[in-house]
Enzyme design. Structure first.
Site, PDB file in Angstrom:
ATOM      1  N   LYS A  27       0.834  -1.230   0.027  1.00 20.26           N
ATOM      2  CA  LYS A  27       0.023  -0.200  -0.013  1.00 20.26           C
ATOM      3  C   LYS A  27       0.847   1.351   0.148  1.00 20.26           C
ATOM      4  O   LYS A  27       1.495   1.599   1.124  1.00 20.26           O
ATOM      5  CB  LYS A  27      -0.867  -0.123   1.094  1.00 20.26           C
ATOM      6  CG  LYS A  27      -2.129   1.168   1.031  1.00 20.26           C
ATOM      7  CD  LYS A  27      -2.703   1.535   2.429  1.00 20.26           C
ATOM      8  CE  LYS A  27      -1.794   2.823   2.632  1.00 20.26           C
ATOM      9  NZ  LYS A  27      -1.451   3.820   1.995  1.00 20.26           N
TER      10      LYS A  27
ATOM     11  N   GLU B  53      10.212   1.276  10.564  1.00 21.36           N
ATOM     12  CA  GLU B  53      10.995   2.433  10.412  1.00 21.36           C
ATOM     13  C   GLU B  53      10.444   3.651  10.685  1.00 21.36           C
ATOM     14  O   GLU B  53       9.522   3.953   9.718  1.00 21.36           O
ATOM     15  CB  GLU B  53      11.742   2.176   8.931  1.00 21.36           C
ATOM     16  CG  GLU B  53      12.352   0.908   8.811  1.00 21.36           C
ATOM     17  CD  GLU B  53      13.631   0.878   9.510  1.00 21.36           C
ATOM     18  OE1 GLU B  53      14.140   1.995  10.107  1.00 21.36           O
ATOM     19  OE2 GLU B  53      14.208  -0.332   9.631  1.00 21.36           O
TER      20      GLU B  53
ATOM     21  N   GLU C 239       9.772  15.895  15.764  1.00 22.07           N
ATOM     22  CA  GLU C 239      10.045  15.737  14.347  1.00 22.07           C
ATOM     23  C   GLU C 239       9.041  16.909  13.720  1.00 22.07           C
ATOM     24  O   GLU C 239       7.856  16.876  13.794  1.00 22.07           O
ATOM     25  CB  GLU C 239       9.609  14.489  13.760  1.00 22.07           C
ATOM     26  CG  GLU C 239      10.251  14.339  12.400  1.00 22.07           C
ATOM     27  CD  GLU C 239       9.750  12.993  11.808  1.00 22.07           C
ATOM     28  OE1 GLU C 239       8.887  12.207  12.032  1.00 22.07           O
ATOM     29  OE2 GLU C 239      10.760  12.163  11.117  1.00 22.07           O
TER      30      GLU C 239
HETATM   31  P1  NAD Z   1       2.540   8.345   7.815  1.00 20.92           P
HETATM   32  O1  NAD Z   1       2.850   7.683   9.248  1.00 20.92           O
HETATM   33  O2  NAD Z   1       1.415   9.406   8.101  1.00 20.92           O
HETATM   34  O3  NAD Z   1       2.122   7.251   6.870  1.00 20.92           O
HETATM   35  C1  NAD Z   1       2.713   6.148   6.413  1.00 20.92           C
HETATM   36  C2  NAD Z   1       1.966   5.056   5.896  1.00 20.92           C
HETATM   37  O4  NAD Z   1       1.226   4.642   6.913  1.00 20.92           O
HETATM   38  C3  NAD Z   1       1.090   5.647   4.615  1.00 20.92           C
HETATM   39  O5  NAD Z   1       0.984   4.869   3.681  1.00 20.92           O
HETATM   40  C4  NAD Z   1      -0.334   5.869   5.398  1.00 20.92           C
HETATM   41  O6  NAD Z   1      -1.409   5.828   4.681  1.00 20.92           O
HETATM   42  C5  NAD Z   1      -0.189   4.678   6.241  1.00 20.92           C
HETATM   43  N1  NAD Z   1      -1.129   4.601   7.538  1.00 20.92           N
HETATM   44  C6  NAD Z   1      -1.667   5.762   8.032  1.00 20.92           C
HETATM   45  N2  NAD Z   1      -2.524   5.311   9.055  1.00 20.92           N
HETATM   46  C7  NAD Z   1      -2.478   4.083   9.051  1.00 20.92           C
HETATM   47  C8  NAD Z   1      -3.114   3.023   9.870  1.00 20.92           C
HETATM   48  N3  NAD Z   1      -3.721   3.400  10.964  1.00 20.92           N
HETATM   49  N4  NAD Z   1      -2.942   1.651   9.573  1.00 20.92           N
HETATM   50  C9  NAD Z   1      -2.027   1.387   8.582  1.00 20.92           C
HETATM   51  N5  NAD Z   1      -1.334   2.212   7.916  1.00 20.92           N
HETATM   52  C10 NAD Z   1      -1.727   3.440   7.931  1.00 20.92           C
HETATM   53  O7  NAD Z   1       3.816   9.028   7.484  1.00 20.92           O
HETATM   54  P2  NAD Z   1       4.209   9.788   6.195  1.00 20.92           P
HETATM   55  O8  NAD Z   1       3.509  11.283   6.742  1.00 20.92           O
HETATM   56  O9  NAD Z   1       3.796   9.176   4.966  1.00 20.92           O
HETATM   57  O10 NAD Z   1       5.660  10.018   6.321  1.00 20.92           O
HETATM   58  C11 NAD Z   1       6.505  10.673   7.004  1.00 20.92           C
HETATM   59  C12 NAD Z   1       6.973  10.109   8.465  1.00 20.92           C
HETATM   60  O11 NAD Z   1       7.957   8.729   7.955  1.00 20.92           O
HETATM   61  C13 NAD Z   1       7.961  10.940   9.038  1.00 20.92           C
HETATM   62  O12 NAD Z   1       7.613  10.561  10.505  1.00 20.92           O
HETATM   63  C14 NAD Z   1       9.436  10.135   8.710  1.00 20.92           C
HETATM   64  O13 NAD Z   1      10.338  10.266   9.767  1.00 20.92           O
HETATM   65  C15 NAD Z   1       9.046   8.773   8.579  1.00 20.92           C
HETATM   66  N6  NAD Z   1      10.031   7.866   7.678  1.00 20.92           N
HETATM   67  C16 NAD Z   1      10.674   7.219   8.189  1.00 20.92           C
HETATM   68  C17 NAD Z   1      11.921   6.373   7.470  1.00 20.92           C
HETATM   69  C18 NAD Z   1      12.941   5.468   7.954  1.00 20.92           C
HETATM   70  O14 NAD Z   1      13.112   4.642   7.284  1.00 20.92           O
HETATM   71  N7  NAD Z   1      12.982   5.635   9.354  1.00 20.92           N
HETATM   72  C19 NAD Z   1      11.774   6.664   6.228  1.00 20.92           C
HETATM   73  C20 NAD Z   1      11.040   7.686   5.592  1.00 20.92           C
HETATM   74  C21 NAD Z   1      10.014   8.316   6.308  1.00 20.92           C
END
Ligand code: NAD
Length: 497
Positions: free
Chosen positions: A176, A251, A386
């Site tokens: 997804k 992650e 963050e």
């Molecule tokens: P997010 O947590 O809002 O969303 C990530 C994914 O999770 C999306 O595909 C979203 O649709 C899905 N999601 C949201 N709610 C969910 C639920 N209840 N159940 C299952 N899936 C759900 O994050 P974002 O805004 O897309 O990305 C930014 C974040 O990602 C930042 O915190 C960043 O630090 C982190 N990030 C971490 C890494 C790493 O490798 N450590 C790499 C890139 C980004």
């Protein structure tokens, strides 16, 4: 303007969501540019995709790993041929500048070639048995159907970190993508399919987190979950997976510190700070969001950095002259605004930026001025939480020890950097910084695909992407014993004397 409607990919077929709903993917630099229309999927679509992946698993797991790897290799070649057009589409869907989206596609190419090589390794161990005429060995087995949930900031690289190791190990996948950047996942999977990946081995279901992500995590047919995203959502994902005893790689966020000591090459550190803090518009999990400065160089560093930040060219990432693109969506802009207010209330000093850019060329996008805060104390929220935007905090300290304490004094532990010419301090930092990644004389961003990627504390739950750590997540160990003695031999009993 007309646009393409993309369907879900399930069992090799393009199918509309059973919800009947769709959503638009809009260019964050230009709201007139609709990148595509995607399926707003739900639990029934996840059921279909998991069933297709389970069916495909029956045969894919039996394909020899070197043959699976050949498909990845060919996929890498196709990605290389299409690098420019995929990079342009990625800039349109998430905003980062072209040089960076080319880098994002390159990361997928590198991962394809690297994981293709693993197809002829996937080593286990052989070891002597304690009994006569008996062989003992360990072999890597695939896990089964793996569910993958990706964020938007590395729209092709992160799906490639998940899909390619999973595939070479013999798993089948339901992915997804993030709702802001589904197209880059489609592009990646298009290359896999053309490279010869059988139908159903990778399935794409697009949609929003709670509707399409949550049912993937809780689905009983999904044997492992790989999630990259915020710590907030990661906590929910981890708890759901734990309730089903499902292996789950998380992650998550970062609040990455760069320490600049008084003997550092200041010009180099400033170049690193600019790249680390404002690359990808600050929207990297590894973004440099705290710069911890020794007091002897703090004033000079600050003056030079602010001048360079003021000169950054902000705009549409498709223009080769632009150095920083928009934020991905309005929600991210609002987060940046909120943290700028919080920082000023806490007593931090706004040195430049701090506002939305909305006039003239900026009127159709989500642009935020590159922002620097001075006079930041390590315990302020702006130094602890963050932001995920182009906002960096400067913290002044009196010594290396104080710098280390500030760097480690956060809940996250992803990336860190030290600028110094003192080799002893460099090795101390490599040992003492609490993080999954430490750079010496380089900024907090710049990971390479064959090294482990991930963090400690609330950044992750102990797994790693990249490197051979990825193979550890996508396989499970099986111990195999072969007794050719033609007698019953009992371990711990028959050889006890
Ligand atoms: P997010 O947590 O809002 O969303 C990530 C994914 O999770 C999306 O595909 C979203 O649709 C899905 N999601 C949201 N709610 C969910 C639920 N209840 N159940 C299952 N899936 C759900 O994050 P974002 O805004 O897309 O990305 C930014 C974040 O990602 C930042 O915190 C960043 O630090 C982190 N990030 C971490 C890494 C790493 O490798 N450590 C790499 C890139 C980004």
């Amino acid at each position: 303007m007309s646009h393409t409607t993309y369907k879900n990919l399930i069992g090799g077929h393009w199918v509309p969501s059973r919800t009947g709903k769709t959503f638009l993917n809009i260019n964050p630099a230009n709201s007139d540019d609709i990148v595509g229309e995607f399926q707003a999927s739900g639990a029934a679509d996840i059921d279909d995709a998991v069933a297709a992946a389970a069916e495909a698993y029956k045969t894919w797991r039996l394909v020899p790993a070197p043959k699976r790897a050949e498909i990845l290799y060919r996929c890498g070649e196709l990605l290389a041929e299409r690098k420019e057009s995929y990079a342009r589409e990625m800039t349109r869907e998430m905003g980062k500048v072209l040089s960076e989206t080319r880098g994002d596609v390159q990361e997928a190419i590198d991962t394809a070639y690297y994981m293709a090589g693993e197809g002829r390794r996937l080593f286990g161990q052989t070891t002597p048995s304690e009994l006569k005429s008996k062989f003992a060995m360990s072999v890597r087995m695939p896990v089964g159907v793996v569910g993958m949930i990706a964020p938007w900031n590395f729209p092709m690289a992160i799906p490639s970190w998940k899909l390619f190791p999973a595939l070479v190990c013999g798993n089948t996948c339901v992915i997804k993508p993030a709702e802001d950047t589904p197209l880059s996942t489609f592009n990646l999977v298009e290359c896999l399919a053309e490279a010869g990946l059988p139908p159903g081995v990778v399935n794409i279901v697009t949609g929003f987190g709670p509707d399409a992500g949550a049912p993937l995590v809780s689905h009983p047919g999904v044997r492992a979950i790989s999630f990259t995203g915020s710590s907030e959502v990661g906590r929910i994902v981890g708890q759901t997976a734990a309730a089903n005893f499902k292996p789950c790689s998380l992650e998550m966020g970062g609040k990455n510190a760069m320490i600049v000591l008084d003997d550092a090459n200041l010009d180099l550190a400033i170049e690193g700070a600019l790249w680390g803090a404002f690359g990808t518009t600050g929207q990297r999990c590894t973004a440099t969001s705290r710069i911890i400065l020794h007091k002897k160089i703090a004033a000079e560093f600050t003056r030079k950095l602010v001048a360079r930040v003021d000169a950054l060219k902000v705009g549409d990432g498709l223009d080769e002259h632009i150095q920083m693109g928009p934020q991905v969506n309005q929600q991210q802009i609002e987060t940046s605004i909120r943290y700028c207010e919080i920082a000023q209330k806490e007593g931090a000093k706004l040195l430049t930026g701090g506002s939305v850019l909305e006039d003239g060329v900026y009127d159709k996008g989500h642009f935020f001025a590159p922002t620097v805060f001075g006079n930041v104390k390590p315990n302020m929220r702006i130094a602890q939480e963050e932001v995920f935007g182009p906002v960096v905090s400067l913290i002044e300290v009196e010594s290396y020890e104080e710098a280390l304490e500030a760097a480690n004094g956060i809940q996250y532990g992803l990336s860190t950097a030290l600028y110094s010419r003192d080799v002893n301090k460099a090795f101390q930092a490599m040992r003492d910084l609490e993080a999954g990644i430490t750079y010496i004389n380089a900024p907090t961003i710049g990971a390479e695909v064959h090294l482990p990627f991930g963090g400690v504390k609330q950044t992750g739950n102990g797994h790693r992407e990249g490197g051979t750590g990825a193979l550890d997540f996508y396989t499970t160990w099986k111990a195999v014993y072969v007794d050719f003695s033609d007698t019953l031999q009992r371990a711990q009993i028959d050889n006890a004397d």
